[in-house]
Enzyme design. Structure first.
Site, PDB file in Angstrom:
ATOM      1  N   HIS A  83      36.694  41.857  37.080  1.00  0.00           N
ATOM      2  CA  HIS A  83      35.695  40.818  37.362  1.00  0.00           C
ATOM      3  C   HIS A  83      34.586  41.463  38.197  1.00  0.00           C
ATOM      4  CE1 HIS A  83      34.079  37.206  39.388  1.00  0.00           C
ATOM      5  NE2 HIS A  83      34.632  36.502  38.424  1.00  0.00           N
ATOM      6  N   ASP A  85      43.210  42.486  43.009  1.00  0.00           N
ATOM      7  CA  ASP A  85      42.467  41.240  42.838  1.00  0.00           C
ATOM      8  C   ASP A  85      43.462  40.227  42.259  1.00  0.00           C
ATOM      9  OD1 ASP A  85      41.047  39.109  41.857  1.00  0.00           O
ATOM     10  OD2 ASP A  85      39.544  40.297  40.808  1.00  0.00           O
ATOM     11  N   GLN A 124      43.609  35.503  39.784  1.00  0.00           N
ATOM     12  CA  GLN A 124      44.229  34.783  38.662  1.00  0.00           C
ATOM     13  C   GLN A 124      45.755  34.838  38.696  1.00  0.00           C
ATOM     14  OE1 GLN A 124      42.638  32.824  36.728  1.00  0.00           O
ATOM     15  NE2 GLN A 124      40.527  33.470  37.032  1.00  0.00           N
ATOM     16  N   LYS A 153      41.493  28.144  43.064  1.00  0.00           N
ATOM     17  CA  LYS A 153      42.122  28.357  41.760  1.00  0.00           C
ATOM     18  C   LYS A 153      43.612  27.996  41.796  1.00  0.00           C
ATOM     19  CE  LYS A 153      39.054  32.228  40.515  1.00  0.00           C
ATOM     20  NZ  LYS A 153      38.112  31.650  39.545  1.00  0.00           N
ATOM     21  N   CYS A 199      31.993  36.704  33.998  1.00  0.00           N
ATOM     22  CA  CYS A 199      31.778  37.692  35.070  1.00  0.00           C
ATOM     23  C   CYS A 199      32.546  38.982  34.791  1.00  0.00           C
ATOM     24  CB  CYS A 199      32.174  37.145  36.442  1.00  0.00           C
ATOM     25  SG  CYS A 199      31.283  35.671  36.897  1.00  0.00           S
TER      26      CYS A 199
HETATM   27  N1  C6P Z   1      36.793  33.881  38.072  1.00  0.00           N
HETATM   28  C1  C6P Z   1      36.454  32.531  36.092  1.00  0.00           C
HETATM   29  O1  C6P Z   1      36.052  31.522  35.508  1.00  0.00           O
HETATM   30  P1  C6P Z   1      35.831  33.646  43.557  1.00  0.00           P
HETATM   31  O2  C6P Z   1      34.616  33.213  42.829  1.00  0.00           O
HETATM   32  O3  C6P Z   1      35.489  34.595  44.680  1.00  0.00           O
HETATM   33  O4  C6P Z   1      36.715  32.523  43.982  1.00  0.00           O
HETATM   34  O5  C6P Z   1      36.726  34.460  42.507  1.00  0.00           O
HETATM   35  C2  C6P Z   1      36.193  35.602  41.917  1.00  0.00           C
HETATM   36  C3  C6P Z   1      37.139  36.176  40.906  1.00  0.00           C
HETATM   37  C4  C6P Z   1      37.677  37.429  41.145  1.00  0.00           C
HETATM   38  N2  C6P Z   1      38.552  37.981  40.298  1.00  0.00           N
HETATM   39  C5  C6P Z   1      38.937  37.352  39.181  1.00  0.00           C
HETATM   40  C6  C6P Z   1      39.944  37.996  38.291  1.00  0.00           C
HETATM   41  C7  C6P Z   1      38.426  36.089  38.871  1.00  0.00           C
HETATM   42  O6  C6P Z   1      38.831  35.471  37.757  1.00  0.00           O
HETATM   43  C8  C6P Z   1      37.488  35.496  39.752  1.00  0.00           C
HETATM   44  C9  C6P Z   1      36.850  34.183  39.422  1.00  0.00           C
HETATM   45  C10 C6P Z   1      36.245  32.632  37.587  1.00  0.00           C
HETATM   46  O7  C6P Z   1      37.025  33.440  35.504  1.00  0.00           O
HETATM   47  C11 C6P Z   1      34.806  32.432  37.941  1.00  0.00           C
HETATM   48  S1  C6P Z   1      33.751  33.702  37.260  1.00  0.00           S
END
Ligand code: C6P
Length: 414
Positions: free
Chosen positions: A122, A199, A202, A225, A365
């Protein structure tokens, strides 16, 4: 499978009617819905306990502090941290990774060092490292992705070597759904004295996570999430690493002594939590952790695995639909990306929305991965503990209709 009928009663938003249809919410990888327990925790805090934390000695300040620190203890237990002191609250996964890049990276990454990532990351796990590499004169290396949607472990092993300072990898891809062998990667990194950042945006919501078993050094995730509120993230780090790091942000609550000639830092984890934090949402996140814990992460994983298996089977049976990522539901979570021959993902998503079905369309992203897959964007359905097989049926039936309509030359009036 879980008793979704009972679970769904806890989620008021699941009764929404969208465009004349009952909501089918399949965008959980973007953010999950919130149970009444989390919403009520927020309301309760503001109605009964609202005060700033760590500062006052009056009753409300003590209550708020205790509830805020209570969430830290719950999070620590939830992910197998050795101590709550290893749990730092941030705004989200993105900020947690940026915290490592500044606090650890600026201190320990030097010119000529290498940072190993993968092509499925991401942007939150790419851009902070690009910025760090630029600041420190380091280089980024990207492990490949196999044609069937797995991390190419051989390519990652080949990249990790004596120059590697840090390996940062996604636990579960938000596009491919694949679950990466983090423990194996961490073992290789350790052999070369490199640290491993995970990371977990998910994975934390959908898998049992034990940071000790993963053998990683840092693990980042977001509350929103995993049934919690927006505006709260977590950075777990090994105590010795956190202790050796510089603070990311300076200000109130993160200091021990401030003098004209300089300051000293508060103990862990407060050194990393400058200023008034997101008290209410952290407290409500505690209710989300309790909710997940009461159902149990292994049961949630089993439910979502079965739902994903069903979705894969149903999607792959539709002519013209291609699924990105592993076919084996044991190797992946419930973020299922797909493309439909000849129909742009945005059109698919728009047509489905008219039926009350929420999926995501775009690059998610993950532009490096889109380039690798050779597509500008995908559609993505992603599941959570409250989703049911009938919602997969709603998705696939709407998809078949869409293909039929577009196949007959009908186009969206946009
Ligand atoms: N993915 C998706 O729709 P934040 O925005 O900081 O809470 O999470 C960022 C992030 C980092 N790593 C992974 C693997 C992610 O999936 C995400 C967030 C969302 O897939 C929004 S782009």
């Amino acid at each position: 499978m879980l008793d979704t009928a009972a679970i769904r009663k806890d989620f008021p938003i699941l009764n929404e009617v969208v465009n004349g249809h009952p909501l089918v919410y399949l965008d959980n990888a973007a953010t999950t819905q919130k149970p009444r327990q989390v919403i009520q925790a927020l309301v309760h805090y503001y109605e009964h306990d609202n005060a700033n934390i760590h500062r006052g000695i009056h009753t409300l300040a003590v209550r708020a502090t205790e509830a805020y620190e209570g969430t830290r203890r719950k999070v620590a237990a939830h992910i197998g941290a050795a101590s709550p002191e290893e749990v730092v609250f941030t705004r989200n996964t993105t900020e947690a990774i940026n915290l490592i890049a500044h606090g650890w990276g600026d201190r320990f990454v030097n010119e000529g060092d290498e940072i190993v990532l993968s092509l499925m990351e991401h942007h939150s796990n790419i851009v902070p490292w690009q910025l760090l590499a630029r600041r420190r004169g380091a280089a980024l290396r990207f492990a490949d992705v196999t044609p069937d949607g797995y991390l190419d472990l051989d390519s990652m092993r080949a990249l990790i070597g004596p120059r590697t300072k840090l390996v940062s990898v996604v636990h579960m891809s938000n596009v491919l759904g694949v679950i990466n062998p983090v423990a194996e990667i961490a073992t290789v990194a350790r052999q070369f004295g490199a640290i491993t950042v995970v990371d977990g945006a998910q994975s934390a919501p959908h898998l049992p996570v034990d940071v000790a078993a993963l053998g990683c050094d840092f693990f980042a995730f977001s509350a929103h999430k995993m049934l919690g509120p927006t505006g709260v993230g977590v950075l777990w780090g090994r105590r010795d690493l956190l202790a050796a790091m510089d603070p990311f942000l300076g200000g109130g609550d993160m200091i021990s002594v401030v003098k004209q000639e300089g300051s000293t830092w508060a103990d862990l984890p407060h050194k990393f939590e400058a200023g008034t934090p997101n008290i209410a949402d952290v407290i409500a996140f505690g209710a989300a952790i309790e909710y997940l814990g009461a159902i149990g992460m292994p049961a949630i994983r089993a439910h979502e695995r079965d739902l994903t298996a069903y979705a894969l089977e149903q999607l792959l049976a539709i002519p013209g639909v291609a699924v990105q990522g592993p076919r084996n539901p044991d190797d992946r979570g419930g973020a299922v990306s797909f493309t439909v021959d000849g129909i742009h993902p945005h059109d698919v998503s728009e047509v489905l929305d008219a039926e009350g079905i929420a999926i995501r369309a775009g690059h998610h992203c993950a532009q490096l991965l889109m380039r690798k897959l050779g597509v500008p964007a995908t559609n993505r359905a992603s599941f959570a503990l409250y989703n049911e097989p009938r919602e997969v049926d709603a998705l696939t039936s709407a998809l078949r209709d869409t293909i039929r309509r577009f196949g007959h030359g009908q186009r969206l009036a946009v």
